[in-house]
Write a protein that holds these residues in place. Structure first.
Motif, PDB file in Angstrom:
ATOM      1  N   TYR A 119       0.984  -0.923  -0.304  1.00  0.00           N
ATOM      2  CA  TYR A 119      -0.450  -0.259   0.008  1.00  0.00           C
ATOM      3  C   TYR A 119       0.917   1.140   0.467  1.00  0.00           C
ATOM      4  N   ALA A 120       2.217   0.948   0.938  1.00  0.00           N
ATOM      5  CA  ALA A 120       2.667   3.065   0.889  1.00  0.00           C
ATOM      6  C   ALA A 120       3.608   2.591  -0.312  1.00  0.00           C
ATOM      7  N   LEU A 122       2.742   1.899  -3.548  1.00  0.00           N
ATOM      8  CA  LEU A 122       1.134   2.310  -4.326  1.00  0.00           C
ATOM      9  C   LEU A 122       0.846   3.608  -4.008  1.00  0.00           C
ATOM     10  N   GLN A 123       0.984   4.174  -2.981  1.00  0.00           N
ATOM     11  CA  GLN A 123       0.898   5.177  -2.644  1.00  0.00           C
ATOM     12  C   GLN A 123       1.604   6.017  -3.784  1.00  0.00           C
ATOM     13  N   THR A 124       3.140   5.804  -3.964  1.00  0.00           N
ATOM     14  CA  THR A 124       3.649   6.743  -4.315  1.00  0.00           C
ATOM     15  C   THR A 124       3.326   6.306  -5.764  1.00  0.00           C
ATOM     16  N   LYS A 125       2.808   5.664  -6.465  1.00  0.00           N
ATOM     17  CA  LYS A 125       2.850   5.732  -7.658  1.00  0.00           C
ATOM     18  C   LYS A 125       1.496   6.631  -8.150  1.00  0.00           C
ATOM     19  N   ASP A 128      -3.664  10.251  -5.003  1.00  0.00           N
ATOM     20  CA  ASP A 128      -4.557   9.875  -3.905  1.00  0.00           C
ATOM     21  C   ASP A 128      -6.149   9.933  -3.813  1.00  0.00           C
ATOM     22  N   SER A 130      -8.856  10.231  -2.411  1.00  0.00           N
ATOM     23  CA  SER A 130      -9.277  11.053  -1.263  1.00  0.00           C
ATOM     24  C   SER A 130      -9.574  12.296  -2.097  1.00  0.00           C
ATOM     25  N   GLN A 131      -8.107  13.326  -2.023  1.00  0.00           N
ATOM     26  CA  GLN A 131      -7.526  14.293  -2.286  1.00  0.00           C
ATOM     27  C   GLN A 131      -8.186  14.446  -3.561  1.00  0.00           C
TER      28      GLN A 131
END
Length: 138
Positions: A119-120, A122-125, A128, A130-131
């Motif tokens: 997950y961490a 994928l957050q870089t790829k 977001d 929700s944002q």
């Protein structure tokens, strides 16, 4: 997973842009234990696992009291053959993506321990969601 062969990976590259490939490196013994512990109730499709979600009475469906069965694909000898074939086919595919600098491997035996790392990453790829949704209300 897909692709399973280098030829499939090359064909996929022609159809779409691949910028990341995730490899879940789980020991075959762990996979074999999980699959061979799986039993089903054929009529409903309910799945039990003797390790982490066993039936109340071994071999019996909790709801109907009918016998559980083990699918042929989940029998130890079949699982071993499938894993050997997977290994032989997958190593070249992983090397193909490794050479292209696209492969990210995650090793472990438990989903709840591997997933936070995936997950961490994928957050870089990925943006977001929700944002993005907050910035662009409907």
């Amino acid at each position: 997973g897909f692709p399973r062969t280098v030829a499939q990976a090359e064909a996929l590259d022609k159809e779409c842009h691949i910028d990341t490939v995730i490899d879940l490196d789980v020991p075959f013994e762990t996979i074999k234990c999980r699959l061979t512990a799986r039993w089903i109730h054929p009529a409903s499709g309910r799945v039990y696992n003797l390790e982490f979600s066993p039936p109340k009475v071994q071999g019996i469906d909790d709801i109907t009291g009918e016998p559980l069965v083990q699918r042929d694909d989940d029998k130890p000898e079949t699982v071993s053959k499938r894993l050997q074939a997977y290994d032989a086919q997958t190593k070249p595919v992983l090397e193909y993506y490794r050479k292209k600098g696209l492969l990210k491997s995650f090793s472990g035996t438990e989903t709840n321990k591997i997933w936070p790392h995936i997950y961490a990453f994928l957050q870089t790829k990925l943006p977001d969601v929700s944002q993005k949704d907050a910035a662009n209300p409907r």
